[in-house]
Motif scaffolding. Structure first.
Motif, short mmCIF file in Angstrom:
data_model
loop_
_atom_site.label_atom_id
_atom_site.label_comp_id
_atom_site.label_asym_id
_atom_site.label_seq_id
_atom_site.Cartn_x
_atom_site.Cartn_y
_atom_site.Cartn_z
N UNK A 1 46.01 32.31 33.36
CA UNK A 1 45.03 31.42 32.72
C UNK A 1 43.71 32.13 32.43
N UNK A 2 43.54 33.34 32.96
CA UNK A 2 42.26 34.04 32.75
C UNK A 2 42.49 35.55 32.76
N UNK A 3 41.85 36.22 31.84
CA UNK A 3 41.91 37.69 31.76
C UNK A 3 40.55 38.16 31.25
N UNK A 4 39.69 38.62 32.16
CA UNK A 4 38.33 39.02 31.78
C UNK A 4 37.93 40.32 32.47
N UNK A 5 36.98 41.06 31.89
CA UNK A 5 36.51 42.31 32.52
C UNK A 5 35.89 42.06 33.89
N UNK A 6 36.09 43.00 34.80
CA UNK A 6 35.53 42.90 36.16
C UNK A 6 34.09 43.42 36.15
N UNK A 7 33.20 42.65 35.57
CA UNK A 7 31.80 43.04 35.43
C UNK A 7 30.90 41.85 35.78
N UNK A 8 29.81 42.13 36.47
CA UNK A 8 28.82 41.10 36.81
C UNK A 8 27.44 41.60 36.40
N UNK A 9 26.70 40.79 35.64
CA UNK A 9 25.32 41.12 35.26
C UNK A 9 24.37 40.36 36.19
N UNK A 10 23.49 41.11 36.85
CA UNK A 10 22.58 40.53 37.85
C UNK A 10 21.14 40.78 37.44
N UNK A 11 20.31 39.73 37.52
CA UNK A 11 18.88 39.87 37.24
C UNK A 11 18.14 40.15 38.54
N UNK A 12 17.18 41.04 38.47
CA UNK A 12 16.43 41.45 39.67
C UNK A 12 15.74 40.25 40.31
N UNK A 13 15.99 40.06 41.60
CA UNK A 13 15.35 38.97 42.33
C UNK A 13 16.12 37.67 42.30
N UNK A 14 17.13 37.55 41.42
CA UNK A 14 17.91 36.31 41.31
C UNK A 14 19.00 36.28 42.37
N UNK A 15 19.35 35.10 42.84
CA UNK A 15 20.37 34.97 43.88
C UNK A 15 21.77 34.78 43.30
N UNK A 16 21.84 34.38 42.04
CA UNK A 16 23.14 34.18 41.40
C UNK A 16 23.27 35.13 40.21
N UNK A 17 24.51 35.32 39.76
CA UNK A 17 24.79 36.23 38.65
C UNK A 17 24.29 35.64 37.33
N UNK A 18 23.77 36.50 36.49
CA UNK A 18 23.30 36.08 35.16
C UNK A 18 24.49 35.87 34.22
N UNK A 19 25.49 36.74 34.32
CA UNK A 19 26.70 36.62 33.51
C UNK A 19 27.85 37.31 34.24
N UNK A 20 29.07 36.83 33.99
CA UNK A 20 30.26 37.39 34.63
C UNK A 20 31.35 37.53 33.57
N UNK A 21 32.14 38.61 33.67
CA UNK A 21 33.29 38.77 32.80
C UNK A 21 32.96 39.32 31.43
N UNK A 22 33.53 38.70 30.39
CA UNK A 22 33.37 39.19 29.02
C UNK A 22 31.91 39.24 28.61
#
Length: 335
Positions: free
Chosen positions: A22-43
């Motif tokens: 059901x899902x096929x996405x790149x193993x990548x996480x974009x993180x903003x400095x100081x943020x506790x959650x990811x800015x973007x995940x996958x594609x």
């Protein structure tokens, strides 16, 4: 709710029981400095690689098939599970594929990350076994089956018989190393600095492991590379040929073939005869490299075949374990 996860260095695939992949996405996480959650995940996060400002970092949580950034991996698994199975979920059972050469510490890191992402129980399946199941090999029979799974971070070579791995090699050479080889070649031969996304584009467009018989079009194909000049730091354009890229890929391809040789040397004679008769099966994204099967067959003297769906073989094998989860739990508890 039972889920199978092919937690790959390059891509993560999710298989949900009764629904398939059901899902096929790149193993990548974009993180903003100081943020506790990811800015973007996958594609969405992959599009930011090499293009982020100083306050945002694009992280690949897995390197060489194992977790290198625990928090990012946990966030990525949680995001993908929520995306694949939206709404309220009971605590799930998960099957996660891991390289055959991972250490106990690396295994525990994967289990803990999956549990923190909401798994009630986690079972680990070795990637070559999952790849062989997904490729349709008779792994439960008393017959030697050889599989070479070339992923983003690792290459897994294994001989399987009677539902177990008889002999195997886990090599930390995969698609990433092929990209790195192209990057280094372009820097040394042309004095041009390029990013990993450009290197991957070159590999996909004109990469090959051997001259492809009868395909003169591929041999004459070129790729326009744009990057930064190493000495002056100015933008520069270079034309790469298929022969140059093949030269660049020679060393990592030879390393994979050497691992196949080593595995065959350790294989019991009876199973060696089975492998000689039935051949070697290639799976993973690296199996799509043109003429890799021909080069491996020439080096080993054994027929080499590419699986019908090499990119999804591990996820499909993982999915077959998920579909029969209760039997898997009995086997694991007995072991």
């Amino acid at each position: 709710m039972d889920i199978g996860i092919d937690l790959g260095t390059a891509n993560t695939l999710l298989y949900v029981r009764g629904q398939g992949i059901v899902l096929n996405e790149p193993s990548v996480v974009a993180v903003k400095e100081g943020a506790r959650t990811a800015l973007a995940v996958g594609t969405e996060a992959k599009q930011t690689i090499g293009r982020t400002p100083g306050s945002i970092t694009a992280i690949r949580p897995l390197r060489d098939g194992v977790i290198s950034d625990y928090e990012a991996a946990e966030e990525m698994i949680r995001h993908f599970v929520r995306k694949a199975v939206p709404g309220r979920r009971p605590r799930t059972r998960m099957v996660v594929c891991v390289p055959s050469g991972v250490t106990p510490v690396e295994r525990r890191a994967i289990v803990h990350a999956a549990q923190r992402a909401g798994a009630r129980s986690v079972h680990l399946v070795e990637e070559p076994m999952a790849a062989a199941i997904g490729a349709g090999l008779p792994v439960a029979d008393p017959r030697g089956s050889m599989v070479v799974d070339i992923g983003g971070g690792t290459s897994e070579v294994a001989v399987i018989s009677l539902g177990g791995i008889v002999t195997s090699q886990s090599l930390r050479v995969g698609g990433d190393r092929l990209d790195e080889a192209i990057t280094n070649f372009v820097r040394k031969e042309h004095g041009l600095l390029i990013g990993e996304r450009t290197a991957e584009d070159i590999k996909v467009a004109i990469g090959s492991a051997w001259p492809v018989p009868g395909d003169d079009e591929l041999e004459s194909r070129t790729f326009t590379v744009r990057g930064r000049e190493k000495v002056r730091g100015l933008p520069k354009t270079v034309e790469l040929t298929a022969r140059e890229v093949r030269t660049a890929l020679d060393e990592p391809v030879e390393a994979i073939i050497a691992a196949v040789h080593s595995t065959l040397e350790e294989c019991p004679p009876e199973l060696s005869g089975d492998v000689m008769e039935h051949g070697i099966v290639l799976t993973g994204g690296g199996a799509l490299l043109p003429a890799l099967d021909l080069r491996m067959a020439s080096a080993t003297g054994i027929p080499v075949f590419v699986a019908d769906d090499p990119l999804d073989s591990v996820a499909l094998g993982c999915g077959k374990c998920v579909e029969d989860f209760d039997a898997l739990e009995r086997v694991m508890s007995a072991a």
